[in-house]
Write an enzyme that holds these catalytic residues in place. Sequence first.
Site, PDB file in Angstrom:
ATOM      1  N   TYR A 140       0.849  -1.186   0.000  1.00 18.41           N
ATOM      2  CA  TYR A 140       0.000   0.000   0.000  1.00 18.41           C
ATOM      3  C   TYR A 140       0.884   1.236   0.000  1.00 18.41           C
ATOM      4  O   TYR A 140       1.741   1.399   0.874  1.00 18.41           O
ATOM      5  CB  TYR A 140      -0.918  -0.032   1.224  1.00 18.41           C
ATOM      6  CG  TYR A 140      -1.496   1.293   1.638  1.00 18.41           C
ATOM      7  CD1 TYR A 140      -2.244   2.076   0.752  1.00 18.41           C
ATOM      8  CD2 TYR A 140      -1.320   1.771   2.939  1.00 18.41           C
ATOM      9  CE1 TYR A 140      -2.772   3.288   1.150  1.00 18.41           C
ATOM     10  CE2 TYR A 140      -1.854   2.971   3.339  1.00 18.41           C
ATOM     11  CZ  TYR A 140      -2.572   3.730   2.443  1.00 18.41           C
ATOM     12  OH  TYR A 140      -3.101   4.929   2.832  1.00 18.41           O
TER      13      TYR A 140
ATOM     14  N   ALA B 156       1.198   5.030   0.660  1.00 14.19           N
ATOM     15  CA  ALA B 156       0.552   6.124   1.390  1.00 14.19           C
ATOM     16  C   ALA B 156       1.234   7.443   1.080  1.00 14.19           C
ATOM     17  O   ALA B 156       2.463   7.524   1.045  1.00 14.19           O
ATOM     18  CB  ALA B 156       0.595   5.852   2.890  1.00 14.19           C
TER      19      ALA B 156
ATOM     20  N   GLU C  35     -10.722   4.280   5.545  1.00 22.03           N
ATOM     21  CA  GLU C  35     -10.524   5.351   4.564  1.00 22.03           C
ATOM     22  C   GLU C  35     -11.740   5.527   3.656  1.00 22.03           C
ATOM     23  O   GLU C  35     -11.781   6.446   2.850  1.00 22.03           O
ATOM     24  CB  GLU C  35      -9.279   5.066   3.708  1.00 22.03           C
ATOM     25  CG  GLU C  35      -7.962   5.282   4.426  1.00 22.03           C
ATOM     26  CD  GLU C  35      -7.627   6.750   4.608  1.00 22.03           C
ATOM     27  OE1 GLU C  35      -8.516   7.601   4.422  1.00 22.03           O
ATOM     28  OE2 GLU C  35      -6.467   7.040   4.931  1.00 22.03           O
TER      29      GLU C  35
END
Length: 220
Positions: free
Chosen positions: A47, A49, A126
Amino acid sequence: MQTASLLFLNTYSAFMYTGNRLDTGLEQHLNCKGKADDILRFGRVRYFAFGSNMNPGVLQGLRQVKPIKACPGFVKEYKLAFNLLGTPGIEPSFASAEPSDKEDDELHGVLFTLTRLDWEKVARTEGVGLAYSLEEVVVNTYQGSKLQAVTLRTKPGPLRAPFGKDIQPSEGYLDLLIQGAEYYNLNKEYKDKLRSIRPNPAVLVNTKNMYRFLGINVSN
């Protein structure tokens, strides 16, 4: 309550999971080692970010997501945008990864390797599917590797700022990004770029105090 207010509360409800602070042992995971040619492998997800989740006080301290690995990197021909609508007067916008038509644009951030359960926690808190859609990207790590990952892009619809415009975020939210960039030692030019972003003058509350209340220490 307006949709934007609901989004704000949903997004930041994740910050209330716990009062635990940063596990300083995260520093031992700053190096990315090994390569995989897929995003999901052995039950783990990569992931990328670029927003408040770069800040370990947010991702690890309050969301209770503990990365297996973390290292700085960048995605070419992407840019940082603030086009996810928040709550006017409190937190006007949140960050998004947006494709750019400029070949020299780079979006810098942190490449995390997460367990599947932790990734699901990130996606849920999120608002993936409501606020964000998933974007597959190739991350160039600062160590020279190229790894596929997923990142978050504001979903088309009522929560996306109209006419392709950005809405300036609050000073407190910008601080979260800057602190994360400092912690992971992102490119100096990119850190300077973050510092050059002017906060939204229409914010009516002290968002630095708001994030302190949520358990996140921001700069004075």
